[in-house]
Each structure stands twice: as C-alpha cells, then as structure tokens.
Write a protein that holds these residues in place. Structure first.
Motif, PDB file in Angstrom:
ATOM      1  N   MET A 132       0.794  -1.420  -0.110  1.00 19.14           N
ATOM      2  CA  MET A 132       0.235   0.168  -0.067  1.00 19.14           C
ATOM      3  C   MET A 132       0.778   1.377   0.001  1.00 19.14           C
ATOM      4  SD  MET A 132      -2.840   0.084  -0.417  1.00 19.14           S
ATOM      5  CE  MET A 132      -5.036  -0.190   0.127  1.00 19.14           C
ATOM      6  N   LEU A 133       1.820   1.288   0.520  1.00 15.69           N
ATOM      7  CA  LEU A 133       2.282   2.104   0.721  1.00 15.69           C
ATOM      8  C   LEU A 133       3.561   2.599  -0.622  1.00 15.69           C
ATOM      9  CD1 LEU A 133       4.281   4.712   2.290  1.00 15.69           C
ATOM     10  CD2 LEU A 133       5.886   3.004   2.767  1.00 15.69           C
ATOM     11  N   LYS A 134       3.841   1.926  -1.069  1.00 12.11           N
ATOM     12  CA  LYS A 134       4.492   1.479  -2.706  1.00 12.11           C
ATOM     13  C   LYS A 134       3.716   2.605  -3.764  1.00 12.11           C
ATOM     14  CE  LYS A 134       7.398  -1.584  -5.099  1.00 12.11           C
ATOM     15  NZ  LYS A 134       7.758  -2.906  -5.263  1.00 12.11           N
ATOM     16  N   VAL A 135       2.496   1.840  -3.108  1.00 14.61           N
ATOM     17  CA  VAL A 135       1.256   2.043  -4.447  1.00 14.61           C
ATOM     18  C   VAL A 135       0.864   3.585  -4.165  1.00 14.61           C
ATOM     19  CG1 VAL A 135      -1.201   1.522  -4.838  1.00 14.61           C
ATOM     20  CG2 VAL A 135       0.332   0.493  -5.064  1.00 14.61           C
ATOM     21  N   ILE A 136       0.175   3.817  -3.062  1.00 10.81           N
ATOM     22  CA  ILE A 136       0.111   4.940  -3.094  1.00 10.81           C
ATOM     23  C   ILE A 136       1.079   5.876  -2.919  1.00 10.81           C
ATOM     24  CG2 ILE A 136      -1.903   4.754  -1.538  1.00 10.81           C
ATOM     25  CD1 ILE A 136      -0.153   5.898   1.242  1.00 10.81           C
TER      26      ILE A 136
END
Ligand code: COA
Length: 280
Positions: free
Chosen positions: A41-45
């Motif tokens: 999630m951190l990577k995507v956002i």
C-alpha cells in the motif's frame, strides 16, 4: 494462501478520469492488513501521489470486506514470534502508509462497502472523506479478543464520535451499520450499496475540477487547526495562505478574481472558477 501470496497482488489500482481507484486486494482474507499488504500500500500510494493524471485517490476493497483490520495471523501472531523487532517493524510499516495518507498531496476518499474493523480505522480516518454503504459494518472488535483498540483506532473513535458513543463502541465490541456510522460522524454519508460508487465518483469528479493546490492546503488546514487554540489557528491560517500564494503557481486566486469581478463568468458562491483559463 498467505505463504504463497505475492506482495504485489495485495493491492490493485486503476486510474480513470484523474481518479485513482485503489483497492485492498485480499478478499479471501477479508482484506486484513498483513505486513505484505501494508508495504505494498505504501508503495502504491507513493507511486500515485505526484502523478499529473491523479487528482483524487479513492480507497476501496475487493470482496465482501472493506478491511477486516489487522491480520491476526501475519500481523500479530507471526511478528510476535519474531520478537520485539518484528512487532515494531510491522507497526511502522502499517502506520507509515496511514500517515502518508493523512497528509496526502491529493484528496482521499474511503469507499466502505463492507466490513471495517479495528486497524482499518487508521486508514478510514486518514482518508479526508468517507462514504459507506448502509450494509457496511464498523466495529472496534479488539475488546472481543483480548486487546485494546490500538494503532490509533481509539483516537479515531474519540476524535470523530461523541465521547459516550466512542466509549460504548470501544467497550461493547458491537458493530455499527453504515447509517449509524454516518449518524455518529465516522463517515460523511451512508447510502444503499448500489449507489455508493456513483456517489463517490460524483464527489471525486468535483474535487478533480478544483484547484489541486488549494484543496491540498485546505484539507491540511482542517486537520491542523483541530489541535490548535483559536489564536494559533488564526495566525497559522494567515501563514498557510501566504504559503499557498507562493505554492500555487497557477495564481488561482487572481485568475478567479478576474473571472468574478471583471469577466463576470462565474460566482464563487455557486461553483468553482474555470482553472483552464489562466488569465489574471
Ligand atoms: N486477520 C486474519 N485473518 C482474517 C481476518 C483478520 N483480521 N479477518 C478475516 N480473516 C480470514 C479468516 O481467518 C478466514 O481465513 P480462512 O479462510 O483461512 O479460514 C478468511 O479471512 C475469511 O474469514 P471468515 O471469518 O470466514 O469470513 P466471514 O465473512 O464469515 O466473517 C469477519 C468476516 C470480518 C466478520 C470475520 O472474519 C472476523 O471477525 N474477522 C476479524 C475482524 C477483527 O476483529 N479485526 C480486528 C483486528 S485488529
């Protein structure tokens, strides 16, 4: 499943008309937040945050759950088995993306269609706006299995809901429907499930049309002033506006003033100025 699950599959996203639709993607595990999911999630956002084609981020969930909170197996049991370093690492990975979302460059909307438990309150609160289906279920289930609502969940309940309601919610471990969640300010609105995406799309589309710099400064101001005295807020908002005057390279307020005062092509009380016209 969990041992074979690929980190990159735990989150799915698509971009359409400047709206990034980001989905929790562990439907078989009710989108429980595992360390893999939190890292992804951190990577995507992070990837989406500064893209010119992303004006709003919507956080939804695949399958019957929005998010069933922290993953009891992968986030709690397995990291505890690793010792303190494993526990802290997992906490930092989760809190990192919630924090990124709280101060995200673009407006964010939680689209909650189903289960929303415990650890999901972090991202729920991190999103600037939240819309729910009447059928959604919100719960601080921690008390039901021997822990307190950590990871910010207690703070979210107290910040958003009246004290008596937050206390009952945390102590009783009973769920609230989407309609109750709206009544108690956990979400902005609740509606029948088949209307949810259309409503979120309408709100997101309206935000996309606005001056993105102004929206970013506005949402940060709302979060910051909540903790301030009136005098501090008054002063802070002056400084923040002066910061925005520099930050907004489109000089939006002068463009808008011209359209209202000189051209008479729009009225601020009735809608947004035309940001595609840049004349001041
Ligand atoms: N952590 C780990 N696994 C979870 C999970 C969680 N938070 N929530 C669901 N799962 C898993 C279940 O263990 C099950 O796995 P399995 O198929 O390998 O047995 C799978 O997801 C489906 O869950 P199930 O309970 O069968 O689905 P349901 O639709 O009947 O019930 C819930 C959904 C959300 C009500 C129920 O799964 C639940 O109570 N989850 C825990 C919610 C919670 O307390 N979260 C707070 C954590 S801080």
């Amino acid at each position: 499943m969990s041992t074979e699950e690929r980190e990159e599959d735990t989150v799915r996203y698509e971009i359409e008309n400047n709206i990034a639709w980001v989905y929790y993607n562990r439907p078989a595990k009710r989108n429980a937040q595992s360390p893999k999911l939190n890292r992804q999630m951190l990577k995507v956002i992070t990837e989406l945050e500064f893209r010119d084609d992303v004006g709003v981020l919507v956080l939804g969930g695949e399958g019957p759950a929005w998010c069933a909170g922290m993953d009891l197996k992968e986030y709690f049991r397995e990291t505890e088995a690793e010792g303190l370093h494993g526990v802290r690492k997992a906490q930092r990975e989760a809190y990192a993306w919630w924090e990124r979302l709280r101060w995200y460059q673009k407006p964010t909307i939680a689209m909650v269609h189903g289960w929303c438990f415990g650890g999901a309150y972090g991202p729920l609160f991190a999103c600037d706006l939240a819309f729910a289906a009447d059928e959604a279920q919100f719960g601080l289930s921690e008390v039901n299995w021997g822990i307190l609502p950590g990871g910010g969940a207690t703070k979210v309940a107290v910040d958003l809901m009246p004290m008596r309601v937050a206390m009952y919610h945390a102590m009783m471990g009973e769920n609230l429907s989407g309609q109750d969640a709206a009544r108690y300010n956990l979400v902005n609105e609740s509606m029948p499930a088949d209307q949810l995406k259309a409503r979120v799309t309408a709100v997101a589309s309206k935000l996309v049309e606005k001056n993105w710099a102004t929206v970013k400064y506005t949402k940060d101001a709302v979060r910051r002033v909540k903790e301030m005295t009136y005098d501090n807020a008054e002063d802070y908002l002056i400084r923040l506006q002066e910061g925005l005057n520099w930050f907004d390279k489109s000089d939006g307020r002068h463009v808008a003033m011209k359209q209202f005062l000189d051209d008479k092509t729009f009225k601020p009380g009735l809608g947004h100025y035309d940001k595609n016209k840049t004349e001041v």
